[in-house]
Design an enzyme around this catalytic site. Sequence first.
Site, PDB file in Angstrom:
ATOM      1  N   ARG A 149       0.831  -1.209   0.000  1.00  0.00           N
ATOM      2  CA  ARG A 149       0.000   0.000   0.000  1.00  0.00           C
ATOM      3  C   ARG A 149       0.863   1.255   0.000  1.00  0.00           C
ATOM      4  O   ARG A 149       0.497   2.273  -0.571  1.00  0.00           O
ATOM      5  CB  ARG A 149      -0.913   0.001   1.226  1.00  0.00           C
ATOM      6  CG  ARG A 149      -2.056  -0.988   1.128  1.00  0.00           C
ATOM      7  CD  ARG A 149      -2.991  -0.869   2.302  1.00  0.00           C
ATOM      8  NE  ARG A 149      -4.109  -1.787   2.174  1.00  0.00           N
ATOM      9  CZ  ARG A 149      -5.082  -1.893   3.053  1.00  0.00           C
ATOM     10  NH1 ARG A 149      -5.066  -1.128   4.134  1.00  0.00           N
ATOM     11  NH2 ARG A 149      -6.055  -2.750   2.871  1.00  0.00           N
ATOM     12  N   ASP A 179     -17.717   5.796   4.816  1.00  0.00           N
ATOM     13  CA  ASP A 179     -17.577   4.961   6.018  1.00  0.00           C
ATOM     14  C   ASP A 179     -18.720   5.249   6.995  1.00  0.00           C
ATOM     15  O   ASP A 179     -19.285   4.335   7.606  1.00  0.00           O
ATOM     16  CB  ASP A 179     -16.242   5.233   6.711  1.00  0.00           C
ATOM     17  CG  ASP A 179     -15.065   5.126   5.765  1.00  0.00           C
ATOM     18  OD1 ASP A 179     -14.376   4.109   5.771  1.00  0.00           O
ATOM     19  OD2 ASP A 179     -14.850   6.095   5.013  1.00  0.00           O
ATOM     20  N   ARG A 207     -21.840   3.647   5.765  1.00  0.00           N
ATOM     21  CA  ARG A 207     -21.831   2.210   6.075  1.00  0.00           C
ATOM     22  C   ARG A 207     -22.196   1.973   7.541  1.00  0.00           C
ATOM     23  O   ARG A 207     -22.958   1.058   7.870  1.00  0.00           O
ATOM     24  CB  ARG A 207     -20.455   1.624   5.779  1.00  0.00           C
ATOM     25  CG  ARG A 207     -20.116   1.529   4.292  1.00  0.00           C
ATOM     26  CD  ARG A 207     -18.642   1.251   4.073  1.00  0.00           C
ATOM     27  NE  ARG A 207     -18.367   0.978   2.655  1.00  0.00           N
ATOM     28  CZ  ARG A 207     -17.187   1.170   2.061  1.00  0.00           C
ATOM     29  NH1 ARG A 207     -16.163   1.623   2.780  1.00  0.00           N
ATOM     30  NH2 ARG A 207     -17.029   0.885   0.789  1.00  0.00           N
ATOM     31  N   HIS A 248      -9.285   7.547   6.490  1.00  0.00           N
ATOM     32  CA  HIS A 248     -10.158   6.671   5.705  1.00  0.00           C
ATOM     33  C   HIS A 248      -9.361   5.387   5.498  1.00  0.00           C
ATOM     34  O   HIS A 248      -8.634   5.228   4.520  1.00  0.00           O
ATOM     35  CB  HIS A 248     -10.513   7.311   4.364  1.00  0.00           C
ATOM     36  CG  HIS A 248     -11.225   6.377   3.419  1.00  0.00           C
ATOM     37  ND1 HIS A 248     -12.400   5.750   3.751  1.00  0.00           N
ATOM     38  CD2 HIS A 248     -10.910   5.953   2.173  1.00  0.00           C
ATOM     39  CE1 HIS A 248     -12.786   4.994   2.738  1.00  0.00           C
ATOM     40  NE2 HIS A 248     -11.892   5.100   1.768  1.00  0.00           N
TER      41      HIS A 248
END
Length: 321
Positions: A96, A156, A159, A183
Amino acid sequence: MADHSAGRSKVKLSIVGAGAVGTAIAYACLIRGSAGALALFDTDADKVGAEVLDLNHGTQFAPPCRIGGGADLDVTTGSDMIVVTAGAKQRPGQSRLDLAASNVALVQSLTPALLERSPDAVVLFVSNPVDIVTHAAITATGAPPGRIFGSGTVLDSGRLRFLIADRAGVAVENVHAVVVGEHGDSEITLWSGVTIGGVPADVFVAEDGATFDAATRAEISQQVVHSAYEIIRGKGATNLAIGLSTARIVESVLRDQHRVLPVSTLQSGTGDSAGVCLSLPTVVDGRGAGRVLEVPMSDEERAGLRESARTLREVQATLEG
């Protein structure tokens, strides 16, 4: 030159990147009537041309909107707002951090070029890792506070509200809850402020007896963090919900709505979060991301936010130092 004074209706929205996310945003904005004109840019001329054609074929069935685009960045000229979804995709074996490095380099060259063509535009980053690329874009341009910001934890938080509403047996609109910080894996659910129909989550009891005890809260928070991975595993990308949540952010700017949204902005002052981009409830209006609200937090939540900021600060130093 576009007039970005508060209250004026803004019309041209450009979307940079015509992949799964960019086209979902364009589609959501078209059917919601978010903007009067849409411009799509992508380096793949055939792909962006096909997406523009496909969207135009549906204009009879949506609010009026002029749609164009192409592989020349000039299609974004004169934008009132620009949404950036472009970025390198994670390759097998690529970390990442490596992905972040690729996307930071991209936005450092892309953002000045976009603002050269649309000097008054508000720029919203959706590309991941959103907090890191937003910080890089701000640093690369020296833009005024709030003119460049990231989509942050808006999705988020959506959700989270869905999961709480599902367990509580109420409409999602009756749940007030927010995710803050990065995030990503270090994001924080502010359970201390969650209410369901005005009732604090820690004392709420659903009709079927369901409650939000510590174990349930931890489980839901984990689901929020890992739901994107689940969607990616099943269909390859998350795109539909981010399309809708981004359209909501776009409308907050283009319609000067003064909505409070957990977007990612460069935090100022002397607090633990100063100098990094992360998400906190923020007033979003025609000028971009404005005042960050002081949200009450428990000691544990505040410690988590400090840790989230530390994580982001370390990555920023590695990539931009």
